[in-house]
Design a protein around this motif. Sequence first.
Motif, PDB file in Angstrom:
ATOM      1  N   PRO A 126      45.701  23.438  42.257  1.00  0.00           N
ATOM      2  CA  PRO A 126      46.002  24.285  41.572  1.00  0.00           C
ATOM      3  C   PRO A 126      45.881  23.359  40.244  1.00  0.00           C
ATOM      4  CG  PRO A 126      48.031  23.368  43.182  1.00  0.00           C
ATOM      5  CD  PRO A 126      46.741  23.400  43.544  1.00  0.00           C
ATOM      6  N   ALA A 127      45.481  21.739  39.717  1.00  0.00           N
ATOM      7  CA  ALA A 127      45.273  21.543  38.955  1.00  0.00           C
ATOM      8  C   ALA A 127      43.593  21.847  38.642  1.00  0.00           C
ATOM      9  CB  ALA A 127      45.079  19.922  38.666  1.00  0.00           C
ATOM     10  N   VAL A 128      41.895  22.213  39.871  1.00  0.00           N
ATOM     11  CA  VAL A 128      40.366  22.134  39.555  1.00  0.00           C
ATOM     12  C   VAL A 128      41.051  23.695  38.964  1.00  0.00           C
ATOM     13  CG1 VAL A 128      38.723  22.252  40.714  1.00  0.00           C
ATOM     14  CG2 VAL A 128      40.352  20.762  41.464  1.00  0.00           C
ATOM     15  N   LEU A 129      41.639  24.882  39.664  1.00  0.00           N
ATOM     16  CA  LEU A 129      41.654  26.392  39.416  1.00  0.00           C
ATOM     17  C   LEU A 129      42.210  26.239  37.627  1.00  0.00           C
ATOM     18  CD1 LEU A 129      42.809  28.014  42.422  1.00  0.00           C
ATOM     19  CD2 LEU A 129      40.962  28.474  41.281  1.00  0.00           C
ATOM     20  N   ARG A 130      43.138  25.547  37.682  1.00  0.00           N
ATOM     21  CA  ARG A 130      42.656  25.453  35.801  1.00  0.00           C
ATOM     22  C   ARG A 130      41.900  24.734  35.968  1.00  0.00           C
ATOM     23  NH1 ARG A 130      48.446  24.333  37.432  1.00  0.00           N
ATOM     24  NH2 ARG A 130      48.095  21.837  37.500  1.00  0.00           N
ATOM     25  N   HIS A 131      41.473  23.842  36.200  1.00  0.00           N
ATOM     26  CA  HIS A 131      39.933  23.169  35.115  1.00  0.00           C
ATOM     27  C   HIS A 131      38.653  24.122  35.262  1.00  0.00           C
ATOM     28  CE1 HIS A 131      37.496  20.286  34.138  1.00  0.00           C
ATOM     29  NE2 HIS A 131      36.424  20.553  34.399  1.00  0.00           N
ATOM     30  N   GLY A 146      40.823  36.183  52.401  1.00  0.00           N
ATOM     31  CA  GLY A 146      41.430  36.502  53.302  1.00  0.00           C
ATOM     32  C   GLY A 146      42.663  37.044  51.585  1.00  0.00           C
ATOM     33  N   THR A 147      43.127  37.954  51.892  1.00  0.00           N
ATOM     34  CA  THR A 147      43.984  38.267  50.599  1.00  0.00           C
ATOM     35  C   THR A 147      45.387  37.088  49.905  1.00  0.00           C
ATOM     36  OG1 THR A 147      45.233  39.471  52.372  1.00  0.00           O
ATOM     37  CG2 THR A 147      43.914  40.530  51.007  1.00  0.00           C
ATOM     38  N   ASP A 148      45.636  36.458  51.315  1.00  0.00           N
ATOM     39  CA  ASP A 148      46.708  35.637  50.786  1.00  0.00           C
ATOM     40  C   ASP A 148      45.694  34.288  50.468  1.00  0.00           C
ATOM     41  OD1 ASP A 148      44.682  34.826  53.037  1.00  0.00           O
ATOM     42  OD2 ASP A 148      46.435  33.793  54.173  1.00  0.00           O
ATOM     43  N   VAL A 149      43.984  34.310  50.325  1.00  0.00           N
ATOM     44  CA  VAL A 149      43.944  33.374  49.630  1.00  0.00           C
ATOM     45  C   VAL A 149      43.769  33.374  48.002  1.00  0.00           C
ATOM     46  CG1 VAL A 149      41.381  32.469  49.092  1.00  0.00           C
ATOM     47  CG2 VAL A 149      42.688  32.506  51.130  1.00  0.00           C
ATOM     48  N   VAL A 150      43.530  34.699  47.839  1.00  0.00           N
ATOM     49  CA  VAL A 150      43.440  35.405  46.589  1.00  0.00           C
ATOM     50  C   VAL A 150      44.932  35.056  45.881  1.00  0.00           C
ATOM     51  CG1 VAL A 150      43.178  37.583  44.961  1.00  0.00           C
ATOM     52  CG2 VAL A 150      41.546  37.142  47.094  1.00  0.00           C
ATOM     53  N   ALA A 151      46.231  35.865  47.043  1.00  0.00           N
ATOM     54  CA  ALA A 151      47.310  35.438  46.233  1.00  0.00           C
ATOM     55  C   ALA A 151      47.271  34.025  45.691  1.00  0.00           C
ATOM     56  CB  ALA A 151      48.070  35.919  47.456  1.00  0.00           C
ATOM     57  N   ALA A 152      47.076  33.148  46.598  1.00  0.00           N
ATOM     58  CA  ALA A 152      47.405  31.992  46.548  1.00  0.00           C
ATOM     59  C   ALA A 152      46.540  30.988  44.992  1.00  0.00           C
ATOM     60  CB  ALA A 152      46.455  30.765  47.366  1.00  0.00           C
ATOM     61  N   MET A 153      46.009  31.926  45.209  1.00  0.00           N
ATOM     62  CA  MET A 153      44.437  30.932  43.537  1.00  0.00           C
ATOM     63  C   MET A 153      45.098  31.227  42.197  1.00  0.00           C
ATOM     64  SD  MET A 153      40.889  31.985  45.291  1.00  0.00           S
ATOM     65  CE  MET A 153      39.882  31.537  43.074  1.00  0.00           C
ATOM     66  N   ALA A 154      45.522  33.085  42.490  1.00  0.00           N
ATOM     67  CA  ALA A 154      46.246  34.450  41.403  1.00  0.00           C
ATOM     68  C   ALA A 154      46.991  33.602  39.603  1.00  0.00           C
ATOM     69  CB  ALA A 154      46.663  35.327  41.705  1.00  0.00           C
ATOM     70  N   PRO A 155      48.094  32.610  40.719  1.00  0.00           N
ATOM     71  CA  PRO A 155      48.729  32.202  39.491  1.00  0.00           C
ATOM     72  C   PRO A 155      47.674  31.220  38.653  1.00  0.00           C
ATOM     73  CG  PRO A 155      49.483  32.379  41.855  1.00  0.00           C
ATOM     74  CD  PRO A 155      48.445  32.553  41.747  1.00  0.00           C
ATOM     75  N   HIS A 156      47.059  30.254  39.232  1.00  0.00           N
ATOM     76  CA  HIS A 156      46.450  29.141  38.062  1.00  0.00           C
ATOM     77  C   HIS A 156      45.030  30.040  37.958  1.00  0.00           C
ATOM     78  CE1 HIS A 156      48.991  27.012  40.544  1.00  0.00           C
ATOM     79  NE2 HIS A 156      48.312  28.068  42.030  1.00  0.00           N
ATOM     80  N   VAL A 157      44.432  31.146  37.996  1.00  0.00           N
ATOM     81  CA  VAL A 157      43.436  31.844  37.198  1.00  0.00           C
ATOM     82  C   VAL A 157      43.786  32.444  36.198  1.00  0.00           C
ATOM     83  CG1 VAL A 157      41.984  31.435  38.483  1.00  0.00           C
ATOM     84  CG2 VAL A 157      42.819  32.329  38.952  1.00  0.00           C
ATOM     85  N   ALA A 158      45.173  33.135  35.932  1.00  0.00           N
ATOM     86  CA  ALA A 158      45.394  34.309  34.924  1.00  0.00           C
ATOM     87  C   ALA A 158      44.889  33.717  33.898  1.00  0.00           C
ATOM     88  CB  ALA A 158      46.786  34.768  35.378  1.00  0.00           C
ATOM     89  N   GLY A 159      45.073  34.911  32.770  1.00  0.00           N
ATOM     90  CA  GLY A 159      44.251  34.444  31.687  1.00  0.00           C
ATOM     91  C   GLY A 159      43.233  32.954  31.301  1.00  0.00           C
ATOM     92  N   ALA A 160      43.097  32.815  32.093  1.00  0.00           N
ATOM     93  CA  ALA A 160      41.365  31.703  32.102  1.00  0.00           C
ATOM     94  C   ALA A 160      40.448  32.469  31.332  1.00  0.00           C
ATOM     95  CB  ALA A 160      40.883  31.825  33.867  1.00  0.00           C
ATOM     96  N   ALA A 161      39.977  31.454  30.194  1.00  0.00           N
ATOM     97  CA  ALA A 161      39.362  31.795  29.146  1.00  0.00           C
ATOM     98  C   ALA A 161      37.992  32.826  29.755  1.00  0.00           C
ATOM     99  CB  ALA A 161      38.202  31.012  28.697  1.00  0.00           C
ATOM    100  N   GLU A 162      37.567  32.157  31.494  1.00  0.00           N
ATOM    101  CA  GLU A 162      36.210  32.844  31.699  1.00  0.00           C
ATOM    102  C   GLU A 162      36.397  33.030  33.388  1.00  0.00           C
ATOM    103  OE1 GLU A 162      32.122  34.312  32.684  1.00  0.00           O
ATOM    104  OE2 GLU A 162      32.922  33.834  30.789  1.00  0.00           O
ATOM    105  N   PRO A 163      36.371  34.044  33.951  1.00  0.00           N
ATOM    106  CA  PRO A 163      36.513  34.339  35.229  1.00  0.00           C
ATOM    107  C   PRO A 163      35.675  33.651  36.129  1.00  0.00           C
ATOM    108  CG  PRO A 163      36.464  36.896  33.726  1.00  0.00           C
ATOM    109  CD  PRO A 163      36.230  35.287  33.358  1.00  0.00           C
ATOM    110  N   ALA A 193      38.735  41.613  43.188  1.00  0.00           N
ATOM    111  CA  ALA A 193      38.677  42.298  41.714  1.00  0.00           C
ATOM    112  C   ALA A 193      40.237  43.372  41.370  1.00  0.00           C
ATOM    113  CB  ALA A 193      37.988  43.623  42.469  1.00  0.00           C
ATOM    114  N   ALA A 194      40.304  43.335  41.987  1.00  0.00           N
ATOM    115  CA  ALA A 194      42.446  43.702  41.533  1.00  0.00           C
ATOM    116  C   ALA A 194      42.913  42.123  40.549  1.00  0.00           C
ATOM    117  CB  ALA A 194      43.248  44.212  42.351  1.00  0.00           C
ATOM    118  N   THR A 195      42.652  41.086  40.653  1.00  0.00           N
ATOM    119  CA  THR A 195      43.024  39.921  40.155  1.00  0.00           C
ATOM    120  C   THR A 195      43.021  39.334  38.567  1.00  0.00           C
ATOM    121  OG1 THR A 195      43.859  39.357  42.478  1.00  0.00           O
ATOM    122  CG2 THR A 195      43.714  37.198  40.662  1.00  0.00           C
ATOM    123  N   ASP A 196      43.040  39.711  38.068  1.00  0.00           N
ATOM    124  CA  ASP A 196      42.897  38.019  36.180  1.00  0.00           C
ATOM    125  C   ASP A 196      42.989  37.653  36.879  1.00  0.00           C
ATOM    126  OD1 ASP A 196      43.052  38.162  33.913  1.00  0.00           O
ATOM    127  OD2 ASP A 196      44.713  37.465  33.828  1.00  0.00           O
ATOM    128  N   GLY A 197      41.380  36.460  36.250  1.00  0.00           N
ATOM    129  CA  GLY A 197      40.543  35.737  35.988  1.00  0.00           C
ATOM    130  C   GLY A 197      39.838  35.578  37.174  1.00  0.00           C
TER     131      GLY A 197
END
Length: 431
Positions: A126-131, A146-163, A193-197
């Motif tokens: 999470p800390a690296v993803l936020r960074h 996998g879609t499970d990997v994408v789901a695990a990443m999603a909360p920590h990249v939402a609203g990022a300055a750069e995707p 493609a459907a995940t913010d960030g």
Amino acid sequence: MNYDATTTGILGPAHKAVPITAHGLDAAEHAATHPGLAELPTPLVTLDAGSTTRNIATMAAWARAAGVDLAPHGKTTMAPSLWRRQLEAGAWGITVATPWQLTVALTTAATTGLRTALAAYPVLDPAVLRHLGRPRTTRVLVWADGTDVVAAMAPHVAGAAEPLDVLVELGAPGGRTGARSLAAALDTARAVAATDGLRLAGVAGYEGALAHDASPASLTVVRTYLHDLRRLHETLLAAGLHGEVPGGIVVTAGGSAYFDAVADLLAPLHDPAGERGPAVRTVVRAGAYLAHDDGFYAGITPMGRGAGGRFEAALHGWVRVISRPELGLALADGGKRDLPFDEGLPTVQAVRRGGTQDTAPLHGASVTALNDQHTFLRLTGDAEDLAVGDVLRLGLSHPCTTFDKWQLIPVLDDARAAQPHLVDYLRTVFG
């Protein structure tokens, strides 16, 4: 100096490659005296300056001729000064394999000139993803299988300055990570493609996990896998899942064993200027070529199959005979803490009688085992007169597990010379 002596500082007992006579001296000052190999301690691993330079140039020339980009795997050396030299020779980026390695790459980017870091794994810290969500000058591409990997990443990249750019990893049954089918890979791409960030930026894979030699059967397995990877790329393009991808879509494969097959099958996709449609880069990630070896990679390198050019082993071990307890047996002072053994034992190449005489070929000596701090040598023929105090040059197998045993490595002008001399020091950054 092209390596790290000027930034290493004061030498001391924390550096096992440094002679006691150099303790308290500045590394650059010590290297500038060009001490002979006889002045360095054993056991020792050294890097050959000339071979390293030629290997970098050979691989850069191959990539240009093959029509692919190169992002050498930085985990091989974990040496930013070597990354800098690879980038200066034309490498497009550097590949890493853990979140920590990625942070090393990003924090040294200003001095190495790194503009693209390819993280060949799913980043879930999470800390690296936020960074990574903060504004940055180095492009970072990560993997998802996998879609499970994408789901695990999603909360920590939402609203990022750069995707964050994501490559969908295709695997194969019995392999390592990677989606096990084109359908699973396509589902993963849709999730990205459907995940913010997140931004779908291409496809990735590693054929080296599927074969371990250059037999026709192994090469067929590799080529079949690369056909599937190309098909996945073409499927994603046809599905229109990519939006705007600054820097271009990436198709990447190619460890150090089969990069010729990667170029053969995937180089036709390379179109960084977008002359045939969306900009696409085919990227090879080979890393072991820089130091090469006298074992596993010497036997499997594409250069041995006519890919063009030749690599030279740049890493050597040096051990001193410390015991002749019985006929036909010698013990030397290097072991598993100093020398690689996971892809084959070291091989005896040469001897320096008394540790000071000119390096000369030695036949009849073979390494039969390594303990933590000892090398077992079986002696026959010309080697039976090996004496306590003689120093042996060893050929090594697998550069990755050689570099990580040494935080400071003496750089020699020519390890094969009669009297090699130290010209610099290389620092690795293993945690």
